[in-house]
Design an enzyme around this catalytic site. Sequence first.
Site, PDB file in Angstrom:
ATOM      1  CE  LYS A 121      34.938  50.813  57.659  1.00 20.56           C
ATOM      2  NZ  LYS A 121      35.098  52.212  57.269  1.00 20.56           N
ATOM      3  CB  VAL A 129      38.128  45.929  56.596  1.00 21.90           C
ATOM      4  CG1 VAL A 129      39.222  46.743  57.285  1.00 21.90           C
ATOM      5  CG2 VAL A 129      37.351  45.113  57.603  1.00 21.90           C
ATOM      6  N   GLY A 170      37.256  49.465  52.218  1.00 24.84           N
ATOM      7  CA  GLY A 170      36.724  49.485  50.852  1.00 24.84           C
ATOM      8  C   GLY A 170      37.417  48.514  49.926  1.00 24.84           C
ATOM      9  N   GLY A 229      29.130  61.509  49.920  1.00 25.00           N
ATOM     10  CA  GLY A 229      28.607  60.145  50.038  1.00 25.00           C
ATOM     11  C   GLY A 229      29.501  59.202  50.832  1.00 25.00           C
TER      12      GLY A 229
HETATM   13  N1  HSE Z   1      31.543  55.787  56.446  1.00 24.83           N
HETATM   14  C1  HSE Z   1      32.633  54.981  56.038  1.00 24.83           C
HETATM   15  C2  HSE Z   1      33.880  55.854  55.966  1.00 24.83           C
HETATM   16  C3  HSE Z   1      32.338  54.369  54.684  1.00 24.83           C
HETATM   17  O1  HSE Z   1      33.763  57.084  56.032  1.00 24.83           O
HETATM   18  O2  HSE Z   1      34.964  55.317  55.885  1.00 24.83           O
HETATM   19  C4  HSE Z   1      33.184  53.203  54.349  1.00 24.83           C
HETATM   20  O3  HSE Z   1      33.112  52.168  55.250  1.00 24.83           O
END
Ligand code: HSE
Length: 425
Positions: free
Chosen positions: A202, A129, A131, A184
């Site tokens: 999350k 959750v 990062g 990314g």
């Molecule tokens: N795809 C997710 C985002 C990556 O854009 O937040 C991190 O969980």
Amino acid sequence: MNIGILGLGTVGGGVVNVLNKNKATIFAHTNEEINIIHVAVKNLSEARICPNDGLNITEDAFAVVNNPAVDVVLELIGGTRIAKDLIKQAIKNNKHVITANKALIANFGNELLSLAKSHNVYLLFEAAVAGGVPILKSLEQGLSANEIEWIAGIINGTGNFILSEMNDKNANFSDALKQAQDLGYAEADPTFDVEGIDAAHKLAILSSMAFGCELQFEQITTEGIGKIASEDVAFAAELGFVIKHLAVAKYADGKIESHVQPTLIPKTRLLANVDGVMNAVLIKGNAVGTTLYYGAGAGAETTASAVIANLVDIIKGTISDDILGWKSLKPMPICDTDNVCSIFYLRLLVADKPGVLANITATLAEYDISVEQVMQKQVDAQNNSPIVIVTNKVKTVTLNKAITQIQTHNFSQEKIKIIPIETLD
Ligand code: HSE
């Protein structure tokens, strides 16, 4: 401490790099060496963001979870199939597991956490959750004296990036998404980002931490950002709001209200100023009041920071026995969407005829819905005019009845746009 790593992609590579780069600092916390003794990758010949040399790498992930010398397994593969089997096997082999896999925890956390408890090992997932933002630790430790009243978060960087580009640069949806993918940030399947599924994964985890309930991902109301038009972004701004893809969980009267949906929030709130791929979670505790947690929600070393923090806790033995999965988690009733109360933004396109506005407000009044703000825009070439209304707080079911009635009139030229407003008080 001997660790095995499953996956050497963005997060796995980031973990190796941070363990190398911050070796001395991490050692100062643990007073114990961390040895990466076994690593599994999908394809040995793939290019990596971390050095391969000195690593014992295999393509057989089960060899890692079955390696008797591995104490802790770091599952950094993602997905819900092979990752689930690997985690189960690691737990059955009495190894602690750390994962960044939000989809897996949201969908199968109840089963996996109870398996971990029965084997007396930990299953930890701070990185799942927001990062690197230590949000689960904050809920579990820093806010432990509080009843949590609500959580409101921007917890998908890709969705937030798209809305920020639409807001600030008039960008169109697909260009902004492409840019987030190139950077990314997006999931392998970007519909997880734009439809709110990733944020709902999350939110399920945050709700469990906050309210001590089972993971109830399936019951979260989820709506994507695809319905947001540039007019809505502009009208919201004129009314003093910003549109965010907000994940909200509230606890009241023994029930949880939880949803991920495009939401207007006042421009003056700190959350309204969380832009680009950044994440932020606002938490209201009944003792502390509101507290805000902000940071990058994705990225190699960002996510590695949270993974390694969990590892350090295991080594130091500082995990309390009331972490998620060790206390008994109960299902908690979810408030059904009809009964959710909110302030709403309504956008109508109506024929420019005398009495139309009076008719709309009369219908709203019939359902005891008061108008807080109203804005009418210039008539277009077809003699239609957009009207934007902000209501008072009303039950969703009541609003929907009034809207259905308004739409039966022939002055109503298109489907009325409804977006909730959260004032975050
Ligand atoms: N795809 C997710 C985002 C990556 O854009 O937040 C991190 O969980």
